[in-house]
Design an enzyme around this catalytic site. Structure first.
Site, mmCIF file in Angstrom:
data_model
loop_
_atom_site.group_PDB
_atom_site.id
_atom_site.type_symbol
_atom_site.label_atom_id
_atom_site.label_comp_id
_atom_site.label_asym_id
_atom_site.label_seq_id
_atom_site.Cartn_x
_atom_site.Cartn_y
_atom_site.Cartn_z
ATOM 1 N N ASP A 18 0.851 -1.188 0.000
ATOM 2 C CA ASP A 18 0.000 0.000 0.000
ATOM 3 C C ASP A 18 0.883 1.232 0.000
ATOM 4 O O ASP A 18 1.798 1.343 0.814
ATOM 5 C CB ASP A 18 -0.917 0.018 1.226
ATOM 6 C CG ASP A 18 -1.755 1.287 1.295
ATOM 7 O OD1 ASP A 18 -2.659 1.428 0.449
ATOM 8 O OD2 ASP A 18 -1.512 2.123 2.182
ATOM 9 N N ASP A 20 1.197 5.324 0.461
ATOM 10 C CA ASP A 20 0.559 6.508 1.033
ATOM 11 C C ASP A 20 1.470 7.704 0.759
ATOM 12 O O ASP A 20 2.263 8.102 1.597
ATOM 13 C CB ASP A 20 0.333 6.307 2.535
ATOM 14 C CG ASP A 20 -0.381 7.481 3.179
ATOM 15 O OD1 ASP A 20 -0.759 8.415 2.450
ATOM 16 O OD2 ASP A 20 -0.551 7.466 4.409
ATOM 17 N N GLU A 22 1.749 11.437 0.395
ATOM 18 C CA GLU A 22 1.009 12.644 0.749
ATOM 19 C C GLU A 22 1.857 13.885 0.424
ATOM 20 O O GLU A 22 2.660 14.290 1.245
ATOM 21 C CB GLU A 22 0.612 12.616 2.222
ATOM 22 C CG GLU A 22 -0.271 11.436 2.573
ATOM 23 C CD GLU A 22 -0.776 11.455 4.005
ATOM 24 O OE1 GLU A 22 -0.716 12.512 4.672
ATOM 25 O OE2 GLU A 22 -1.234 10.399 4.469
ATOM 26 N N TYR A 23 1.612 14.492 -0.788
ATOM 27 C CA TYR A 23 0.692 14.096 -1.865
ATOM 28 C C TYR A 23 1.389 14.413 -3.182
ATOM 29 O O TYR A 23 2.152 15.388 -3.239
ATOM 30 C CB TYR A 23 -0.625 14.889 -1.800
ATOM 31 C CG TYR A 23 -1.339 14.741 -0.478
ATOM 32 C CD1 TYR A 23 -2.178 13.634 -0.248
ATOM 33 C CD2 TYR A 23 -1.149 15.659 0.539
ATOM 34 C CE1 TYR A 23 -2.828 13.501 0.958
ATOM 35 C CE2 TYR A 23 -1.794 15.515 1.745
ATOM 36 C CZ TYR A 23 -2.619 14.434 1.965
ATOM 37 O OH TYR A 23 -3.241 14.285 3.169
ATOM 38 N N MET A 94 -8.971 8.528 2.134
ATOM 39 C CA MET A 94 -8.751 8.960 3.515
ATOM 40 C C MET A 94 -9.836 9.975 3.892
ATOM 41 O O MET A 94 -9.588 11.172 4.051
ATOM 42 C CB MET A 94 -7.344 9.534 3.672
ATOM 43 C CG MET A 94 -6.264 8.480 3.502
ATOM 44 S SD MET A 94 -4.588 9.059 3.894
ATOM 45 C CE MET A 94 -4.234 10.044 2.435
ATOM 46 N N THR A 95 -11.044 9.455 4.043
ATOM 47 C CA THR A 95 -12.202 10.307 4.348
ATOM 48 C C THR A 95 -12.291 10.557 5.858
ATOM 49 O O THR A 95 -13.277 10.244 6.521
ATOM 50 C CB THR A 95 -13.502 9.685 3.798
ATOM 51 O OG1 THR A 95 -13.545 8.287 4.156
ATOM 52 C CG2 THR A 95 -13.566 9.826 2.298
ATOM 53 N N TYR A 96 -11.204 11.102 6.369
ATOM 54 C CA TYR A 96 -11.105 11.617 7.734
ATOM 55 C C TYR A 96 -10.137 12.794 7.664
ATOM 56 O O TYR A 96 -9.502 12.998 6.619
ATOM 57 C CB TYR A 96 -10.631 10.550 8.724
ATOM 58 C CG TYR A 96 -9.629 9.561 8.170
ATOM 59 C CD1 TYR A 96 -8.315 9.933 7.909
ATOM 60 C CD2 TYR A 96 -9.994 8.242 7.901
ATOM 61 C CE1 TYR A 96 -7.396 9.031 7.401
ATOM 62 C CE2 TYR A 96 -9.079 7.336 7.380
ATOM 63 C CZ TYR A 96 -7.785 7.732 7.136
ATOM 64 O OH TYR A 96 -6.866 6.841 6.624
ATOM 65 N N TRP A 235 -8.293 4.471 10.325
ATOM 66 C CA TRP A 235 -7.077 4.916 11.007
ATOM 67 C C TRP A 235 -7.443 5.170 12.463
ATOM 68 O O TRP A 235 -8.317 5.977 12.722
ATOM 69 C CB TRP A 235 -6.542 6.210 10.369
ATOM 70 C CG TRP A 235 -5.231 6.582 10.982
ATOM 71 C CD1 TRP A 235 -5.021 7.420 12.042
ATOM 72 C CD2 TRP A 235 -3.942 6.097 10.594
ATOM 73 N NE1 TRP A 235 -3.677 7.490 12.343
ATOM 74 C CE2 TRP A 235 -2.992 6.688 11.471
ATOM 75 C CE3 TRP A 235 -3.498 5.213 9.602
ATOM 76 C CZ2 TRP A 235 -1.629 6.424 11.368
ATOM 77 C CZ3 TRP A 235 -2.153 4.955 9.508
ATOM 78 C CH2 TRP A 235 -1.220 5.559 10.381
#
Length: 255
Positions: A18, A20, A22-23, A94-96, A235
């Site tokens: 995975d 991640d 950013e960004y 990442m809908t937080y 998360w």
């Protein structure tokens, strides 16, 4: 990087890789960026996908390649999602933290929908639609849940503190373990439910806390099933030692 990813899978019993980042194209967190990131991100994932497929053909299995993606327009603008998605098993939104660290206006940081009066239009639903329009199949989209909170202080005692200009930005708040023990309907904090946003929040007259709980996660699970999405991620695991939220995800996605 692709070779090192394969080396990790040779040495450890993981299901895949995975990323991640950013960004891409944005110099956040003092990380250097370039307009070339947009194309290079696609090429990076293509190269890793080919390396994983080569290893998988030897092992007789499929190795996952996924990304954690920023939930709003900037992420789509900095990437080639229509091309990127073909190399990925899942795009994990990442809908937080959809509000918080940079905003003094209180609100929900992991809400399913955008409620009336919210100046920041991003939500889980808005993010899903954004990525789908950008070319990501819904069956590859994973939405995010938060096992921690965001807190604003110096909040005016109006509208139970929601959509108010606070005296602070929405900093990192207590995790769910602590919320359950000391905050939810305790020590002066009252839990409220936003019917439009499908999100809970706490207010004590001067501090507002935005978080996920079993009820909001249940709505997210129903949304995943109704929209034909891939699932839910969160998360992060150690933030809920009660295991109530993990159990809510498990129960909600059954059937």
């Amino acid at each position: 990087m692709a070779a090192s990813a394969v080396r990790v899978l040779n040495e450890l019993p993981f299901d895949g890789i995975d990323l991640d980042w950013e960004y891409p194209c944005y110099g956040e967190a003092e990380i250097g960026s370039s307009p070339d990131d947009k194309r290079n991100f696609t090429l990076l994932l293509k190269t890793i996908r080919e390396a994983l497929d080569s290893k998988g053909s030897q092992d007789g299995r499929h190795y996952l390649l996924t990304i954690a993606a920023g939930a709003d327009q900037y992420y789509v603008d900095g990437t080639e999602m229509e091309q990127v998605q073909q190399y990925l098993d899942f795009v994990q939104l990442m809908t937080y933290d959809m509000r918080g660290g940079f905003q003094v206006l209180t609100g929900h940081h992991t809400n399913l929908y955008t409620p009336t009066g919210d100046l920041f239009r991003i939500s889980v639903d808005a993010s899903v639609n954004l990525f789908h329009r950008a070319g990501v199949p819904k069956e590859k989209i994973v939405i995010g849940a938060a096992f921690y909170s965001r807190v604003w202080n110096g909040v005016p005692d109006r509208n139970h503190g929601l959509h108010q200009m606070a005296g602070s930005t929405g900093g990192y708040g207590p995790d769910f373990t602590v919320l359950a023990a000391d905050y939810i309907n305790k020590n002066g904090y009252v839990r409220y439910w936003d019917e439009e946003a499908c999100a809970p929040y706490l207010f004590n007259g001067s501090s507002l806390i935005s978080y996920d709980d079993e009820e909001s996660i249940s709505h997210k699970c129903d949304y995943v099933k109704d929209k034909g999405l891939a699932g839910i991620m969160f998360w992060e695991y150690s933030c809920d030692k009660t295991h109530r939220l993990l159990d809510a995800v498990h129960q909600g996605l059954q059937g």
